[in-house]
Design an enzyme around this catalytic site. Structure first.
Site, PDB file in Angstrom:
ATOM      1  N   SER A 114       0.753  -1.024  -0.007  1.00 12.29           N
ATOM      2  CA  SER A 114      -0.153  -0.025   0.078  1.00 12.29           C
ATOM      3  C   SER A 114       0.906   1.205   0.130  1.00 12.29           C
ATOM      4  O   SER A 114       1.664   1.346   0.900  1.00 12.29           O
ATOM      5  CB  SER A 114      -0.974   0.107   1.142  1.00 12.29           C
ATOM      6  OG  SER A 114      -1.785   1.289   1.355  1.00 12.29           O
ATOM      7  N   LYS A 159      -5.339  -6.990  -2.817  1.00  9.83           N
ATOM      8  CA  LYS A 159      -4.545  -6.189  -3.783  1.00  9.83           C
ATOM      9  C   LYS A 159      -5.070  -6.396  -5.268  1.00  9.83           C
ATOM     10  O   LYS A 159      -4.987  -7.660  -5.599  1.00  9.83           O
ATOM     11  CB  LYS A 159      -3.222  -6.517  -3.631  1.00  9.83           C
ATOM     12  CG  LYS A 159      -2.229  -5.602  -4.323  1.00  9.83           C
ATOM     13  CD  LYS A 159      -2.209  -4.303  -3.660  1.00  9.83           C
ATOM     14  CE  LYS A 159      -1.620  -3.305  -4.638  1.00  9.83           C
ATOM     15  NZ  LYS A 159      -1.537  -1.854  -3.954  1.00  9.83           N
ATOM     16  N   SER A 174      -6.736  -2.259  -2.052  1.00  9.86           N
ATOM     17  CA  SER A 174      -5.698  -1.564  -2.229  1.00  9.86           C
ATOM     18  C   SER A 174      -5.268  -1.809  -3.834  1.00  9.86           C
ATOM     19  O   SER A 174      -4.976  -2.973  -4.255  1.00  9.86           O
ATOM     20  CB  SER A 174      -4.499  -1.615  -1.565  1.00  9.86           C
ATOM     21  OG  SER A 174      -3.332  -0.821  -1.936  1.00  9.86           O
ATOM     22  N   SER A 205      -4.881   2.214   4.843  1.00 17.33           N
ATOM     23  CA  SER A 205      -4.821   2.286   3.152  1.00 17.33           C
ATOM     24  C   SER A 205      -5.900   3.078   2.855  1.00 17.33           C
ATOM     25  O   SER A 205      -7.007   3.142   3.330  1.00 17.33           O
ATOM     26  CB  SER A 205      -5.082   0.630   2.674  1.00 17.33           C
ATOM     27  OG  SER A 205      -5.421   0.792   1.266  1.00 17.33           O
TER      28      SER A 205
END
Length: 362
Positions: A80, A156, A226, A342
């Site tokens: 992040s 992610k 993220s 994040s």
């Protein structure tokens, strides 16, 4: 019986694995048991933040010293970007060990990696379905059968670049947006809704493509997503509690209604055995192993009746403002700023708020 171990390690740069190396040399980490690494790197957190890819490459090469390269690539590296304000760059290393320890339930960790996402599916129902399947796979990997035992899902996810857009249009496909920056938000949004579907917070047929990145009444209270340029698929890590795991670590979560809503976090700390008022002493602060959070400016540009300017700043992205602000709020509880915050919380908690997870020793 599996035992979860979590190590928070300071980083001096996106390519600084010296702290992890030291922990391995001292016998605190067995690299063969590492299944995920969350990182906060000092980039801008936007499309051209290459600190994330730099860190991922560095850590992949580092762990390949201890295992076959193919096994190192199975580790979920969730970088992040953005350590605005006083947020401290660091790694959170998740390790799965085997042995006998305190009886469960205890922290359980599962991971999954999806196939590459076609650019035309980003920010649409196809991405929701792919992430939902990945979350279910990670839950199976963790041995968590009941979604109620899941406290945090870190995803992610990819973003669009000019090249990826061109590849899709060259095949006669359309993409959700031609803006690479906007694609980050849409990818986070669809990923979060995929988490919500997998955990039973929302039904897939209740989500239309037009809701993605727009209908903020739809959200997950346990998703953290993220986006980054460094991957094409999704890295998914599920954190929860399971009777099938042992060890000293436990996890709970809270959902902040806005950026200064600290009371739910105090409640999570209390459920983990801390003082009811959430005021941590020095010794208690040492029991907090990791804190994970999402941050997002409210779309109303108001915070408890007062105007904020995070959405109006042309120099600094709103997500960067939010990361710094929420990190400062949470740092007041735990006594330091080595917190994984994040930015970009589309459908991750209510508008202007976001989920927070606390991992602590018993």
């Amino acid at each position: 019986m599996p035992i979860a171990k979590v190590h928070r390690i300071s980083a001096n740069a996106p390519d600084d694995a010296s702290g992890i190396a030291r922990a391995i040399e001292e016998g605190r980490i067995d690299p063969r048991g590492v299944i995920a690494v969350f990182g906060k790197t000092e980039g801008n957190g936007c499309v051209n933040d290459f600190s994330r890819g730099f860190a991922t490459m560095t850590l992949t090469q580092f762990f390949a010293r201890f295992m076959p390269r193919a096994d190192a690539e199975k580790i979920c590296f969730v970088m992040s970007g953005g350590t605005e304000g006083a947020m401290a760059p660091h790694w959170t290393v998740f390790e799965r060990a085997e042995g006998e320890a305190d009886s469960g339930p205890a922290l359980a960790i599962g991971r999954a990696q999806t196939v590459p996402l076609p650019p035309e599916d980003l920010g649409r129902a196809g991405q929701i379905a792919l992430v939902a399947d990945g979350v279910r796979e990670a839950m199976r990997d963790a041995g968590i059968a009941d979604s109620a035992d899941v406290h945090f899902v870190q995803v992610k996810c990819p973003l669009l670049t000019a090249q990826r857009i061109g590849e899709a249009t060259g095949r006669g496909k359309t993409v959700a947006t031609s803006s690479t920056l906007k694609s980050m938000g849409l990818s986070r949004a669809a990923s979060a809704l995929g988490v919500a579907v997998a955990l039973g917070e929302l039904q897939a047929d209740a989500i239309a493509d037009k809701d993605i990145g727009d209908n903020w009444s739809l959200h997950s209270g346990r998703a953290s997503c993220s986006a980054g340029i460094e991957l094409l698929g999704h890295e998914i890590v599920v954190l929860g509690m399971s009777k099938g795991w042992s060890g000293p670590l436990v996890i709970d979560h809270a959902v902040m209604a806005d950026a200064i809503d600290i009371e739910p976090v105090r409640g999570a700390l209390h459920r983990l055995g801390f003082a009811a008022n959430g005021q941590l002493t020095g010794a208690e602060r040492d029991r907090v192993v990791a804190m994970l959070a999402k941050a997002e400016p409210s779309q109303s540009a108001m915070l408890r009746g007062f105007r904020h300017t995070m959405l109006d700043d042309s120099d600094i992205s709103p997500t960067r403002h939010a990361r710094a602000f929420v990190c400062g709020v949470l740092a007041g509880l735990v006594g330091h700023a080595e917190i994984y915050v994040s930015g970009g919380a589309e459908h991750q908690g209510p508008d202007g708020g976001g989920p927070v997870a606390v991992i602590a020793s018993r």
